[in-house]
Design a protein around this motif. Structure first.
Motif, PDB file in Angstrom:
ATOM      1  N   VAL A  29     -55.508 -65.015  70.674  1.00 24.90           N
ATOM      2  CA  VAL A  29     -54.724 -65.185  71.909  1.00 24.90           C
ATOM      3  C   VAL A  29     -55.408 -66.219  72.797  1.00 24.90           C
ATOM      4  N   THR A  30     -54.602 -66.828  73.642  1.00 21.51           N
ATOM      5  CA  THR A  30     -55.100 -67.870  74.530  1.00 21.51           C
ATOM      6  C   THR A  30     -55.573 -67.248  75.842  1.00 21.51           C
ATOM      7  N   ALA A  31     -56.728 -67.698  76.309  1.00 23.02           N
ATOM      8  CA  ALA A  31     -57.280 -67.176  77.561  1.00 23.02           C
ATOM      9  C   ALA A  31     -56.254 -67.297  78.696  1.00 23.02           C
ATOM     10  N   GLY A  32     -55.588 -68.445  78.772  1.00 21.64           N
ATOM     11  CA  GLY A  32     -54.594 -68.666  79.823  1.00 21.64           C
ATOM     12  C   GLY A  32     -53.434 -67.686  79.767  1.00 21.64           C
ATOM     13  N   SER A  33     -53.082 -67.235  78.570  1.00 21.71           N
ATOM     14  CA  SER A  33     -51.997 -66.249  78.438  1.00 21.71           C
ATOM     15  C   SER A  33     -52.427 -64.916  79.051  1.00 21.71           C
ATOM     16  N   LEU A  34     -53.683 -64.535  78.805  1.00 22.81           N
ATOM     17  CA  LEU A  34     -54.187 -63.252  79.315  1.00 22.81           C
ATOM     18  C   LEU A  34     -54.233 -63.232  80.841  1.00 22.81           C
ATOM     19  N   ILE A  35     -54.505 -64.391  81.446  1.00 24.63           N
ATOM     20  CA  ILE A  35     -54.601 -64.383  82.909  1.00 24.63           C
ATOM     21  C   ILE A  35     -53.265 -64.730  83.576  1.00 24.63           C
ATOM     22  N   GLY A  36     -52.215 -64.887  82.783  1.00 19.66           N
ATOM     23  CA  GLY A  36     -50.878 -65.047  83.357  1.00 19.66           C
ATOM     24  C   GLY A  36     -50.409 -66.471  83.570  1.00 19.66           C
ATOM     25  N   ASN A  37     -51.130 -67.445  83.030  1.00 19.54           N
ATOM     26  CA  ASN A  37     -50.733 -68.839  83.245  1.00 19.54           C
ATOM     27  C   ASN A  37     -49.441 -69.241  82.539  1.00 19.54           C
ATOM     28  N   PHE A  38     -49.040 -68.442  81.547  1.00 22.14           N
ATOM     29  CA  PHE A  38     -47.794 -68.750  80.833  1.00 22.14           C
ATOM     30  C   PHE A  38     -46.691 -67.776  81.232  1.00 22.14           C
ATOM     31  N   GLY A  39     -46.900 -67.074  82.337  1.00 21.65           N
ATOM     32  CA  GLY A  39     -45.885 -66.147  82.830  1.00 21.65           C
ATOM     33  C   GLY A  39     -46.220 -64.691  82.541  1.00 21.65           C
ATOM     34  N   ILE A  96     -45.445 -63.201  78.824  1.00 19.96           N
ATOM     35  CA  ILE A  96     -46.449 -63.556  77.809  1.00 19.96           C
ATOM     36  C   ILE A  96     -47.769 -62.852  78.097  1.00 19.96           C
ATOM     37  N   GLN A  97     -48.076 -62.684  79.372  1.00 15.36           N
ATOM     38  CA  GLN A  97     -49.310 -61.966  79.735  1.00 15.36           C
ATOM     39  C   GLN A  97     -49.252 -60.517  79.232  1.00 15.36           C
ATOM     40  N   LYS A  98     -48.140 -59.854  79.512  1.00 16.81           N
ATOM     41  CA  LYS A  98     -48.012 -58.450  79.086  1.00 16.81           C
ATOM     42  C   LYS A  98     -48.036 -58.330  77.567  1.00 16.81           C
ATOM     43  N   PHE A  99     -47.362 -59.249  76.915  1.00 16.07           N
ATOM     44  CA  PHE A  99     -47.334 -59.222  75.461  1.00 16.07           C
ATOM     45  C   PHE A  99     -48.741 -59.453  74.889  1.00 16.07           C
TER      46      PHE A  99
END
Ligand code: FE
Length: 254
Positions: free
Chosen positions: A162-172, A175-178
């Protein structure tokens, strides 16, 4: 800290556009506590073509420059390979560069689709002793809609990052929840930045790990950090038994 997915090589894809941008990225990475970066330019897609030999030469050159600049980062060679029917053939021809010459190959899907032949292709790769690491499954529309696809591939021996940015919500938020669902279902094994620059697509590794720590505690942080180290060294990584993401829960959450 190891970051094994990063577009830091200058002027060869949509990452750093020139050497000074590469240096800026390395400085930001060092501030984050990253000491090892795997340079993973896109192998082949509509816009770029980066073969193994040119990546190796550029990595060597960048290491030399970073040493001159006294930036404490070691760059290792790698490649982000877009899935295609000729992947195994490309490997046989010596075009594919696994992470730091190990058995781990970073495989990217398009953002919308997972090809039907993926399972067979992964089987063939594994027969050659390679282990596919699916990069950013959390940003793939088909996997978001049907996480069972990822579950099946992981069951059969694929890994995912997983991408660090996804975990912190940068892609919405979605995607963060997923992304957290993937963590909780043992469907992902690594965190990496997929950094392209120092602004819109930067590292965010420290921030992502802080969030993992807050949600799951230190053990989970160590697990992800250690797995990234094991991967670049070509060692076996830790895997928990994957679980299915329940569709009902999946839809309820949004
Ligand atoms: Fe990438």
């Amino acid at each position: 800290m190891v970051d094994f997915h990063c577009h830091i090589l200058p002027g060869i894809d949509d990452g750093a556009q020139n050497l000074s941008e590469s240096i800026e990225m390395a400085k930001v990475a060092a501030q984050q506590g990253i000491r090892t970066i795997v340079a993973t330019p896109h192998h082949k897609n509509n816009r770029y073509e980066n073969d193994k030999q040119s990546i190796l030469a550029r990595v060597e050159e960048l290491n030399r420059v970073l040493q001159e600049e006294k930036i404490n980062i070691k760059v290792l060679p790698g490649q982000e390979v877009r899935i295609c029917g000729e992947l195994v053939e490309g490997y046989d021809l010596g075009e594919i560069l696994p992470v730091n010459h190990t058995q781990y190959v970073l495989v990217e899907f398009s953002s919308s689709h997972v090809p039907r032949y993926t399972e067979t292709l992964f089987y063939d790769l594994q027969n050659k002793g390679l282990i596919p690491v699916i990069v950013h499954p959390e940003r793939n529309q088909e996997i978001i809609e049907n996480p069972e696809i990822l579950y099946n591939l992981v069951q059969k021996g694929a890994l995912s990052q997983v991408t660090a940015g996804s975990l912190i919500g940068n892609f919405g938020k979605k995607i963060q929840k997923f992304s957290f669902q993937l963590v909780e279902a043992n469907l992902t094994h690594f965190i990496a930045s997929d950094a392209h620059n120092t602004s819109s697509r930067t590292f965010n590794m420290r921030e992502a790990y802080n969030l993992i720590q807050a949600k799951y505690g230190n053990d989970m942080v160590y697990l992800f950090e250690e797995n990234a180290e094991l991967l670049v060294e070509g060692n076996q990584v830790y895997k928990e038994v994957p679980e299915r993401i329940k569709k009902k829960r999946f839809f309820n959450i949004f």
